[in-house]
Design an enzyme around this catalytic site. Sequence first.
Site, PDB file in Angstrom:
ATOM      1  N   HIS A 172      32.756  43.910  44.649  1.00  0.00           N
ATOM      2  CA  HIS A 172      32.380  45.226  45.165  1.00  0.00           C
ATOM      3  C   HIS A 172      31.572  45.117  46.446  1.00  0.00           C
ATOM      4  CE1 HIS A 172      33.879  46.640  41.296  1.00  0.00           C
ATOM      5  NE2 HIS A 172      34.234  47.659  42.036  1.00  0.00           N
TER       6      HIS A 172
ATOM      7  N   GLU B 234      44.280  48.786  34.815  1.00  0.00           N
ATOM      8  CA  GLU B 234      43.576  47.619  35.349  1.00  0.00           C
ATOM      9  C   GLU B 234      43.610  46.457  34.368  1.00  0.00           C
ATOM     10  OE1 GLU B 234      40.009  48.926  37.730  1.00  0.00           O
ATOM     11  OE2 GLU B 234      39.695  50.113  35.931  1.00  0.00           O
TER      12      GLU B 234
ATOM     13  N   ASP C 280      41.174  44.782  39.716  1.00  0.00           N
ATOM     14  CA  ASP C 280      40.925  44.269  38.368  1.00  0.00           C
ATOM     15  C   ASP C 280      42.202  43.775  37.699  1.00  0.00           C
ATOM     16  OD1 ASP C 280      38.140  44.322  37.796  1.00  0.00           O
ATOM     17  OD2 ASP C 280      38.239  46.490  38.032  1.00  0.00           O
TER      18      ASP C 280
ATOM     19  N   ARG D  13      36.847  37.972  40.302  1.00  0.00           N
ATOM     20  CA  ARG D  13      36.965  38.521  41.651  1.00  0.00           C
ATOM     21  C   ARG D  13      35.720  38.337  42.498  1.00  0.00           C
ATOM     22  NH1 ARG D  13      37.353  45.043  40.422  1.00  0.00           N
ATOM     23  NH2 ARG D  13      36.666  45.328  42.565  1.00  0.00           N
TER      24      ARG D  13
ATOM     25  N   CYS E 146      45.194  52.300  43.824  1.00  0.00           N
ATOM     26  CA  CYS E 146      43.934  52.476  44.556  1.00  0.00           C
ATOM     27  C   CYS E 146      43.155  51.175  44.734  1.00  0.00           C
ATOM     28  CB  CYS E 146      43.064  53.525  43.868  1.00  0.00           C
ATOM     29  SG  CYS E 146      42.611  53.082  42.193  1.00  0.00           S
TER      30      CYS E 146
HETATM   31  C1  PEP Z   1      40.456  48.241  41.096  1.00  0.00           C
HETATM   32  O1  PEP Z   1      40.057  47.560  40.167  1.00  0.00           O
HETATM   33  O2  PEP Z   1      41.511  47.986  41.734  1.00  0.00           O
HETATM   34  C2  PEP Z   1      39.710  49.424  41.534  1.00  0.00           C
HETATM   35  C3  PEP Z   1      40.195  50.238  42.444  1.00  0.00           C
HETATM   36  O3  PEP Z   1      38.487  49.622  41.006  1.00  0.00           O
HETATM   37  P1  PEP Z   1      37.195  48.762  41.420  1.00  0.00           P
HETATM   38  O4  PEP Z   1      37.547  47.943  42.629  1.00  0.00           O
HETATM   39  O5  PEP Z   1      36.120  49.723  41.702  1.00  0.00           O
HETATM   40  O6  PEP Z   1      36.955  47.939  40.209  1.00  0.00           O
HETATM   41 MG    MG Z   2      38.503  48.302  38.896  1.00  0.00          MG
END
Ligand code: PEP
Ligand code: MG
Length: 572
Positions: A192, A433, A457, A467, A504
């Site tokens: 993140h 995810e 995810d 990640r 997304c």
């Molecule tokens: C993802 O996991 O692809 C996602 C969009 O959510 P985050 O990156 O906030 O975990």
């Molecule tokens: Mg995610």
Amino acid sequence: MSFVIHGIGVSSGIAIGHAQLMAHAAFEVPHYDVSKSQIEAEVARFDRAMDETHTELQSLIENLPVNAPPEYAAFVQLHLMILNDPTLAEEPRVRIREQHCNAEWALKQQMDMLVAEFEAIEDAYLRERRADVEQVVERVLKGLMGRAGLQPRPGAGETILIAHDLAPSDVVHFKQQRFEAFLTDVGGVTSHTAILARSLNVPAVVSLRHARELIHDRDLLIVDGSLGAVIVNPDREVLAEYRLRASELQIERRKLARLRTSPAKTFDGTPIELHANIELPGDMEQVQASGATGIGLFRSEFLFLDRNGLPTEEEQFVAYRQVAEEIRGQPVIIRTLDLGADKQLTGLTHEGDNPALGLRAVRLCLAEPQLFRTQLRAILRAAQFGDVRLLIPMLSGVGEMRQVFAAIEDAKASLRRDGLPCRDDIPVGGMIEVPATAIMLRPFLDALDFVSVGTNDLIQYTLAIDRTDGAVSHLYDPTHPAILQLVASVIKAGARVGKPVALCGEMAGEVRLTRLLLGLGLREFSMHPANVPAVKQRVLQTDLREAETLARRILASTDPDKVQTLLERLNG
Ligand code: PEP
Ligand code: MG
């Protein structure tokens, strides 16, 4: 002397500026001698920081939202007790006086001693209190050192921040500070922290390993985010060349910005939705400038970071309503809290041994019904002010989904009881995810109004790659055949039953993957606003039939080299 160090580029672009080194976490404290005449002033400085921390914790207790989980108050009480204990309140004062050292150092030494004592304890519960001691000390240290390291030095010109690591909450803080680039010694490509650096629209390189040892404060740096390279003290020719490239990039960006109002459709006229991912209402300005036609992912948990205490229902309602109103009738997909894993909240989340597989996202919300209900109430109320939809992260089982539906009904009923208007028929979607959910998608598609593939995810869990860990970032591959097959199967299954499927994760904003995703049937992308113009340009230049043909061939291949060759051809 000029030299180059390499890491993983997580946000592209070029920055030129002077280094500002940030202390390593809270516990990297300065150590210096304090002259005899200054000892009492140093003790007073320590006392002040202790008093401030006391006031801060006290106000946390006094301002607890009525529906905060009961453990939260108990937890803050425990921290107050630790703070008041003479081992923390008195001993560091003795150390300052005896050793003539600064307050941070005295406190840190005292903490190290306490931690060593805790480690020797056999009782597991008491042993775990070590983390509480560390958290309390961290608070006091923050008071002593301030957030001075977290803002550009006044008058220093262009500044590049170098840290061991940055927590997502630090990066949220940077939304109000202007750094030209971020460099960290650790970190993975879709952590993140990396995602936020991208959202700040400045170059970032992570996993540099020894940047903080090799680079000195105020060194002149060039950061090349696309190459993941940092040039330290460049010579004149290199500097001139990079200045030229930076201005070329600027021109390129300005040209792309002209696409803002053109509708996104492929060469043959198929309309494509390009939505934006946001963290805070303040991001809306960037969204408007990008030409995105809605918010595909509002990572609502960022309202909870970089602050004391939890936001109340009212605060959340105001934030959600602001976004709904500012987007003027276009969709706003609000994801319910995804705390846990790399977004920790003192007192609410607990890291566990394996936080990414622990009490995270919807799991945490279901374990903390009050917290969840507050958020659902705020979203349901805000939903009257626009096309607001709910998105549930990390669904891994049908039972969980049913519990979520029950929680939504419960929140509606409580609003009715309170006489507060809300939207009754809010669309509810789920994030795909967890591989299990992608594999067994049908019951989710039947019950939900839409799904959104969270590839960050999904890749982490399918390929078993943390990640946030730079050491395995090279294995983090969105074009891994298994990932493409999973993504394609979700898109196809959605189309079969007529339920919208969006994507997304960071993949959605990668121009080299735009045609492939279009060819796999994706029609709804959500990404950082900064990526929208370039992805739109690629959409406009895509012949859908051609993309479908090559995407089919890519999907049929299990050979990574062949996948890359076909992908290059698709993008040629
Ligand atoms: C993802 O996991 O692809 C996602 C969009 O959510 P985050 O990156 O906030 O975990
Ligand atoms: Mg995610």
